[in-house]
Design a protein around this motif. Structure first.
Motif, mmCIF file in Angstrom:
data_model
loop_
_atom_site.group_PDB
_atom_site.id
_atom_site.type_symbol
_atom_site.label_atom_id
_atom_site.label_comp_id
_atom_site.label_asym_id
_atom_site.label_seq_id
_atom_site.Cartn_x
_atom_site.Cartn_y
_atom_site.Cartn_z
ATOM 1 N N VAL A 196 12.720 19.678 39.946
ATOM 2 C CA VAL A 196 13.440 20.060 38.721
ATOM 3 C C VAL A 196 14.704 19.199 38.655
ATOM 4 C CG1 VAL A 196 12.572 22.426 38.588
ATOM 5 C CG2 VAL A 196 14.625 21.963 39.924
ATOM 6 N N SER A 197 15.125 18.899 37.420
ATOM 7 C CA SER A 197 16.208 17.924 37.316
ATOM 8 C C SER A 197 17.598 18.544 37.416
ATOM 9 C CB SER A 197 16.071 17.142 36.011
ATOM 10 O OG SER A 197 15.942 18.039 34.933
ATOM 11 N N ARG A 198 17.776 19.757 36.865
ATOM 12 C CA ARG A 198 19.123 20.340 36.894
ATOM 13 C C ARG A 198 19.092 21.760 37.422
ATOM 14 N NH1 ARG A 198 21.676 19.789 31.164
ATOM 15 N NH2 ARG A 198 23.189 21.141 32.186
ATOM 16 N N LYS A 246 10.037 24.990 39.698
ATOM 17 C CA LYS A 246 9.211 24.272 38.724
ATOM 18 C C LYS A 246 8.090 25.186 38.218
ATOM 19 C CE LYS A 246 6.749 20.059 37.804
ATOM 20 N NZ LYS A 246 5.774 19.113 38.373
ATOM 21 N N GLN A 250 14.705 14.179 46.488
ATOM 22 C CA GLN A 250 14.074 14.192 45.170
ATOM 23 C C GLN A 250 13.520 15.589 44.881
ATOM 24 O OE1 GLN A 250 14.250 11.210 43.646
ATOM 25 N NE2 GLN A 250 13.503 12.113 41.732
ATOM 26 N N LYS A 251 14.069 16.278 43.880
ATOM 27 C CA LYS A 251 13.596 17.628 43.564
ATOM 28 C C LYS A 251 12.622 17.591 42.381
ATOM 29 C CE LYS A 251 16.659 19.531 46.442
ATOM 30 N NZ LYS A 251 16.266 19.527 47.864
#
Lengths: 274, 274
Positions: free
Chosen positions: B246-248, B216, B243-244
């Motif tokens: 960054v999404s992808r 991130k 839960q990260k």
């Protein structure tokens, strides 16, 4: 798959050997993947060896005997080495590199993968002989890492990176204090206690040598581990100070500083290069 | 030099192309060094292309038109990818890796030049298409550097390394604060202000993702420079936290922790790998 033609085998052998420098591939390895006789593969290897030499693409060494086979060793022509190093010097001479304090911004050069590969090949060639035997490549973070990775890959040995911080996530460490040439301050470097096997020969690789503090620190680490320094290779060294903390090393480019006109003085060190 | 035979040209073309992945070589380049007709070189390239594909040694792409020519792109078979990643997992599972605090010593794996090259090839293959266009590879020091160097070399783009210290010797910097997943503390990363050209597409490469703090942080740096994130690639990710930040992202190996018997739980992430 149907049987390959000679020119297909030649192409495949070139790819396989040059993808894994300093790794010995047995004749059996090739007879199996190509479903061909040993005599056929031997003839293929003669052709591969010759074409690599004729076109200055590297050296293929055939190893006789039961454990025999072939391996690839990078070998640049004098012209290719000179061109690479001249090109790096030209890149360094850009006056935009001068940052406040008369330092040079060099990160993009040191991280350039094409330069790093070329320099790694030059160091690899130098240390590929039986006598020089290298078991590990050692560098200290951060700027020398790309060159060190390429050298370790060329020599087909593990890379070890000394750190400036003692990361708790990485287990027991051996540490050493040394005087950093760039800041003149006392620094510490750490490596994992079991990163290097006792009795190994270690090639030290770094980006820049000023007084040689980092190289001396790494040499001390190597000796603490009951190992031997196989050599010290840097891309750049500075002519100042003339007295270095280590007695022998290879440097490909010599840095003389910035003159009163703002010209960056840097030139290939042909003595070590060729 | 006398004229080369076809099998010699084939060998040389394979070496030249695969030594410089994602670099386009024109037909003229080859007609000159081999003193051969364009039609001859075109035929050679057809053979090279086919043998590389048949033997899973990579892909040769021919580019039509005036600026035409050929380039090499790494392409591993599913079997080769699986074997590489399985081998790394097997190496990780060694219980000697567990250090006090239930951390894993992983440096030797992350610095292993053979692993780094293989992983770099997998990331390269994924981002070699016209649509993904990558102008730079970005990592943050230290442990992801070997993989990032190999990826940058594969993609034929510059490598940029964010630092944790603001080195005065390197000129003006852009900095960003981020929460480090491994320590849970606030850290700062720096990159040279001119390291990345405005409007570029940047591939972020790192060794390990826990919560995604570093990724991130690097994404934020990329955006600060008016650039775009082309993708995020890590070798390992941890299932915790789920839960990260960054999404992808792409991750090749999934780490689930150490169970109560001291078994290290790690397995290939086939979904992203194949």
């Amino acid at each position: 798959m149907s049987k390959l033609k000679r020119n297909e085998r030649i192409g495949a052998i070139v790819k396989i050997l040059s993808d894994a420098p300093n790794k010995v591939f047995t004749l059996n390895y090739f007879t199996e993947i190509f479903d061909s006789a040993k005599s056929t593969i031997s003839e293929d290897l003669v052709i591969v060896k010759k074409l690599m030499e004729d076109l200055n693409l590297g050296r293929v060494m055939t190893i006789a005997g039961a454990a025999g086979g072939a391996k690839f060793v990078p070998a640049l022509s004098k012209i290719d080495k000179t061109q690479l190093v001249e090109r790096i010097c030209q890149d360094v001479r850009n006056p935009d590199r001068i940052v406040p304090g008369n330092f040079l911004y060099m990160a993009d050069i040191l991280y350039n993968p094409v330069y790093a590969k070329g320099i790694g090949d030059i160091f690899t060639e130098r240390y590929s002989s039986e006598e020089s035997r290298v078991d590990y490549v050692l560098t200290v973070e951060t700027k020398g890492i790309p060159i060190a990775v390429m050298t370790a890959r060329g020599l087909n040995v593990p890379l070890v990176i000394a750190r400036h911080e003692n990361k708790v996530t990485e287990g027991p460490k051996l540490s050493i204090n040394y005087v950093s040439g760039s800041s003149g301050t006392l620094r510490t470097m750490y490596i994992a206690k079991n990163a290097i096997r006792k009795g190994s020969r270690v090639l030290i690789v770094d980006d820049f040598m000023r007084a040689g503090g980092s190289a001396k620190g790494m040499s001390a680490l190597v000796k603490e581990l009951d190992c031997e320094v196989a050599g010290i290779c840097v891309l750049f060294d500075s002519v100042h100070p003339t007295q270095k903390l280590v007695s022998r090393y290879t440097s490909l480019i010599r840095y003389e500083g910035i003159d009163s006109n703002g010209t960056i003085l840097v030139h290939p060190n042909y003595e070590d290069l060729l």
